[in-house]
Design an enzyme around this catalytic site. Structure first.
Site, PDB file in Angstrom:
ATOM      1  N   ASN A 160       0.789  -1.232   0.000  1.00 44.10           N
ATOM      2  CA  ASN A 160       0.000   0.000   0.000  1.00 44.10           C
ATOM      3  C   ASN A 160       0.820   1.280   0.000  1.00 44.10           C
ATOM      4  O   ASN A 160       0.301   2.345  -0.310  1.00 44.10           O
ATOM      5  CB  ASN A 160      -1.018   0.000   1.155  1.00 44.10           C
ATOM      6  CG  ASN A 160      -0.357   0.025   2.511  1.00 44.10           C
ATOM      7  OD1 ASN A 160       0.795  -0.365   2.661  1.00 44.10           O
ATOM      8  ND2 ASN A 160      -1.075   0.478   3.515  1.00 44.10           N
ATOM      9  N   GLU A 256       5.875  -3.466  11.874  1.00 44.78           N
ATOM     10  CA  GLU A 256       4.733  -2.543  11.817  1.00 44.78           C
ATOM     11  C   GLU A 256       3.619  -3.294  11.123  1.00 44.78           C
ATOM     12  O   GLU A 256       3.702  -3.569   9.919  1.00 44.78           O
ATOM     13  CB  GLU A 256       5.109  -1.267  11.056  1.00 44.78           C
ATOM     14  CG  GLU A 256       6.190  -0.432  11.737  1.00 44.78           C
ATOM     15  CD  GLU A 256       5.772   0.196  13.074  1.00 44.78           C
ATOM     16  OE1 GLU A 256       4.586   0.127  13.438  1.00 44.78           O
ATOM     17  OE2 GLU A 256       6.657   0.737  13.764  1.00 44.78           O
ATOM     18  N   CYS A 290      -2.955   1.059   7.019  1.00 46.97           N
ATOM     19  CA  CYS A 290      -2.945   0.451   8.352  1.00 46.97           C
ATOM     20  C   CYS A 290      -3.639   1.356   9.342  1.00 46.97           C
ATOM     21  O   CYS A 290      -4.270   0.894  10.287  1.00 46.97           O
ATOM     22  CB  CYS A 290      -1.523   0.166   8.800  1.00 46.97           C
ATOM     23  SG  CYS A 290      -0.486   1.625   8.881  1.00 46.97           S
TER      24      CYS A 290
END
Ligand code: NAP
Ligand code: G3H
Length: 481
Positions: A160, A256, A290
């Site tokens: 992304n 992450e 996210c």
């Protein structure tokens, strides 16, 4: 592995300052219209061995290079990236289906990130620590603690943000004196290879940045378990992050991972502002962030009013082709769209109120908003990574906090209220990396600390924190008689 010349959209990997390929390649298709964008090499395990060896050797000289010289290379890279922003943004848009405005913003933000990192790196001083403030020690001892590189950093980025989340690993690793091996997402490799070209053109010495394209299902486990890797910097799903943490052994890493960011709306909130922020936070890039807002927890007394305002905002979203400035665009692949559809159907079957959406054309899912979602529905807990948002009604802020904290994730949350005491009460109780007051959840500005707790990750990103994570304090102790 052999030298390759990029032609007819066959892209190559950067290895020791040269462009290389492999007999085996992978076709990359556009999520927008399924046209082929190009091919990238599928690097083999033998190629990976050579690349790691080269990264290890190249790091030695780079680690000795003065920080001011490393910073000059990064400044040049930032300049080149900005100069080519329009072209690279278009590549990015076609490869990951991100709207053109956001694609351009990703590229420009990345140039700023690299520039800020170059400057921050120049101020990462060590320190001299005297011994005499510790009981029993005299003034004759001193520790000279300086920051030294870790060695070879393996950077793994998600689809992304293939440019920004590659550069946000590469730049801090380089300024700290490490060499980097970038394993980009397969869908996103073409964009990431453009970034590698920028670093090469900026004068980065051979081998200090090498790239490895290839399907992680074939080479992922192999590369993360190589003992020559000194640090793994991974951004991606919780499932893969946990898997890497399990198999990689005693190698330091930053993870992450996924999120289920809650927006908590209290009765004293500015509801127009809350509705605007929530809708923009939930649906931009079709919810494939996210930090997208992935659930709304609103107190019953204001729920009807908020829902009406949110629905107005959602109905204004532009849906379709990223080139036409639409915020909601086709999802990255059919598997992702199928998953989002599953969550929608589960919510409908269990009695949630569908306010809009639940319309699909191939991978394009129209913005979908649900009211009266309850905690027995999958949408209350799972990360859709798509344009669907559940509203859960709660009786008060304490119930909102309980539901927010029940999630396996802990990336960010937002609280909307005009009462500063309520804002801090909620913020202090949420188990997340950051709480936004009267703002959507988001990572930037990129020098802020950014981290997740629980299944959202470990370690802290953010320019200074990333440099610290990819370097270590080495102490030389002087004792005089
Ligand atoms: P993903 O499927 O986990 O893939 C991420 C990266 O890991 C890709 O480069 C992938 O390569 C690679 N990979 C997969 N299996 C691997 C293995 N066994 N060993 C080594 N590498 C492996 O995630 P995604 O679909 O790209 O991204 C979406 C997810 O990322 C969401 O859950 C989102 O919340 C999370 N995310 C988190 C943050 C954050 O900062 N917290 C930021 C962005 C995204 P291939 O493409 O070749 O499979
Ligand atoms: O997808 C995860 C990114 O780290 C989110 O960054 O908040 O700037 O969209 P963003």
């Amino acid at each position: 592995m052999f030298k390759c010349i990029e032609k007819e959209n066959h892209y190559c990997n950067l290895f020791n300052g040269e462009w290389v390929s492999n007999e085996k390649t992978i076709d990359v298709f556009s999520p927008i219209n399924n046209t082929i964008l190009g091919t990238v090499p599928a690097m083999s395990k033998e190629d990976i061995d050579k690349i790691i060896e080269n990264s290890k050797t190249s790091q030695l000289k780079w680690g000795e290079t003065p920080v001011s010289e490393r910073a000059s290379v990064l400044h040049k890279a930032a300049f080149l990236l900005e100069d080519q922003a329009d072209h690279i943004a278009k590549v990015l848009m076609n490869e990951i289906g991100k709207d053109i405005k956001s694609s351009l913003s990703e590229v420009k933000r990345t140039a700023e990130f690299i520039r800020f990192t170059a400057d921050a790196g120049k101020h990462m001083d060590g320190e001299a620590i005297g011994a005499d403030n510790f009981p029993g020690f005299k003034k004759n001892k001193m520790s000279f603690a300086q920051r030294v590189p870790l060695g070879v950093i393996l950077a793994i980025s998600p689809f992304n943000y293939p440019i920004n989340l590659s550069a946000s690993k590469i730049a801090p690793a380089l300024i700290a004196g490490n060499s980097v091996i970038l394993k980009p997402p397969t869908q996103g490799s073409i964009s990431a290879l453009h970034l590698a070209r920028i670093f090469q053109a900026a004068g980065l010495p051979n081998g200090v940045l090498n790239t490895v394209t290839g399907k992680a299902s074939e080479i992922g486990d192999y590369i993360v378990t190589k003992e020559e890797i000194n640090f793994i910097n991974f951004t991606g799903s919780t499932e893969i992050g946990k898997h890497i943490a399990k198999i990689a052994g005693m190698v330091p890493m930053m993870l992450e991972l996924g999120g289920k960011d809650a927006a908590i709306v209290l009765k004293d909130a500015d509801l127009d502002e809350a509705a605007r922020e929530i809708v923009s936070g939930a649906y931009s890039y079709s919810g494939q962030r996210c930090t997208a807002i992935k659930r709304v927890l609103v107190t019953e007394d204001i729920a009807d009013e908020l829902v009406k305002k949110m629905l107005d905002q959602v109905q204004k979203l532009k849906v379709g082709n990223p080139e036409d400035g639409c915020e909601v665009t086709p999802l990255i692949n059919t598997k992702s769209a199928d998953f989002v559809q599953e969550l929608i159907e589960d919510a409908i079957n269990k009695g949630a109120t569908l306010l809009c959406g639940n319309k699909r054309i191939d991978n394009l899912i129209y913005p979908t908003l649900f009211d009266n979602v309850t905690t027995d529905m999958r949408l209350a807990w799972e990360e859709p990574f798509g344009p669907v948002l559940p509203i859960i009604r709660v009786k008060d802020m304490d119930e909102a906090i309980i539901i927010a904290n029940k999630s396996q994730y802990g990336l960010q949350s937002s609280v909307f209220t005009q009462n500063i005491n309520h804002a801090f009460y909620v913020a202090n109780k949420l188990e997340v990396g950051a709480v936004q007051i009267n703002n959507k959840s988001e990572r930037g500005p990129d020098h802020f600390p950014f981290s997740g707790v629980k299944a959202s990750g470990m370690g802290t990103q953010g320019i200074r924190y990333s440099i610290e994570a990819m370097s270590r304090l080495k102490s030389i102790v002087l004792t005089v008689d």
